[in-house]
Design an enzyme around this catalytic site. Structure first.
Site, short mmCIF file in Angstrom:
data_model
loop_
_atom_site.label_atom_id
_atom_site.label_comp_id
_atom_site.label_asym_id
_atom_site.label_seq_id
_atom_site.Cartn_x
_atom_site.Cartn_y
_atom_site.Cartn_z
CG ASP A 278 -3.11 -4.82 -3.24
OD1 ASP A 278 -1.91 -4.70 -2.94
OD2 ASP A 278 -4.03 -4.58 -2.43
CD GLU B 170 1.75 -6.96 -2.30
OE1 GLU B 170 1.52 -5.80 -1.96
OE2 GLU B 170 2.73 -7.28 -3.01
N GLY C 293 0.80 -1.22 0.00
CA GLY C 293 0.00 0.00 0.00
C GLY C 293 0.83 1.27 0.00
#
Length: 348
Positions: A147, A139, A116
């Site tokens: 993502d 991840e 993030g």
């Protein structure tokens, strides 16, 4: 002020909006309240003629942002998944908002910038890394898939460098981040305070002219020959076999990469390979974020996301029991299922 919380500090100084992610004990990991606060701030400042630039930084000495609050994701996944999907939805919309932000948006990608943190940093129009930057999309180590639009950047890195970063999940340096297309400018860590003051006093371009220096050579870019050669396979099994079979220059690092990849979640690896290759064919970041939301939503139903977070961050036994346990057991249908549309597909 509206859009501000104790965990997102904001002030305007001489026309520059200064945002500080303020959870230093958690390396400024993002939660729902922080994403909501950032969204509100950027929405307001984009329309405010008194604000002509934004600078994003992280509190404390450890880094800009270590990612999303994955322990919260773990608890949501074990319940009904609603909070996790709400978080991802608003986070990915924020990532798109950052990429479209019309004013100079300077992200100080200092120290740890992962997951993030890449989402709020690497989609900025002015991305600064330092000699302490440690950037990663890690991840696959928790049974998840890159993502926050990370596969947009990974798929557009030179050669197979992005695929190498995605499948190993290994951190890379500030110089590597520039070589991969995750950042633009290199400012020594010791100069960040002076650089920010120069942005306030003289503007972004003047501050960059005064403090940005030539980055050192990228260690990753220097290894492109063996990386490009080994990551052409159709499957993760093919890639691991090529890495293990590599001879000559790069044999040691290739074997290390193979060992690292082999420790990751088989289904997450298989989906990640597909996600990066699909992202390469998608035209916009928004298209990739829509794909990310589908993939992340599917991850909530997987065994490996809960198990990976448990092993790394809850029980911390570092011994995840992946299911399927091997790459050979992951089917094409398993992979395709992650890319199916969802009822609340993202719209930008």
């Amino acid at each position: 002020m509206a859009g501000e919380s104790d965990e997102v500090l904001a002030r305007v100084e001489a026309g520059v909006g200064l945002i500080t992610l303020n959870r230093p004990k958690a390396i400024n990991s993002l939660n729902q309240q922080m994403v909501d606060a950032l969204t509100a701030l950027l929405t307001r400042w984009e329309d405010d003629d008194a604000v002509h630039a934004v600078v994003l930084s992280g509190a404390g000495e450890r880094g800009l942002c270590a990612g999303g609050d994955v322990v919260a994701i773990y608890h949501s996944a074990r319940a009904d998944g609603v909070a996790a999907r709400r978080f991802w939805r608003s986070e990915y919309l924020l990532n798109g908002q950052i990429a479209r932000f019309v004013k100079p948006y300077v992200s100080l990608m200092d120290g740890i910038v992962m997951g993030g943190g890449v989402g709020v940093g690497a989609h900025a129009n002015t991305r600064v890394v330092t000699d302490t930057s440690k950037v990663a999309m890690p991840e696959v180590g928790i049974g998840f898939i890159p993502d926050v639009g990370g596969t947009y950047l990974l798929s557009r890195a030179p050669g197979a460098l992005g695929l190498h970063a995605a499948l190993t999940g290994a951190p890379f340096s500030g110089a590597d981040a520039i070589a991969l297309g995750f950042a633009d400018h290199y400012v020594p860590h010791r100069d960040l305070g002076a650089f920010t003051r120069a942005v306030i006093a003289d503007g972004v371009n003047s501050a960059l002219a005064g403090y940005a220096i030539e980055p050192p050579p990228s260690n990753l870019a220097a290894q492109r020959d063996w990386i490009d050669e080994c990551y052409v396979g159709d499957t993760v099994e093919d890639i691991i076999a090529a890495l293990r079979g590599h001879r000559g220059d790069g044999a040691g690092p290739a074997d290390d990469a193979a060992n690292l990849i082999a420790s990751r979640s088989p289904v997450a690896l298989s989906v990640t390979l597909e996600a990066v290759r699909r992202a390469a064919k998608l035209e916009t970041l928004e298209d990739v974020l829509t794909q990310d939301y589908r993939v992340s939503s599917a991850s909530l139903r997987s065994h490996d996301l809960v198990e990976g977070i448990r092993a790394q961050l809850v029980d911390k036994d570092r011994n995840p029991q992946w299911a399927p346990a091997t790459l050979a057991e992951v089917t094409a249908a398993d992979i395709d299922g992650y890319f199916e549309p969802v009822d609340d597909d993202l719209n930008f």
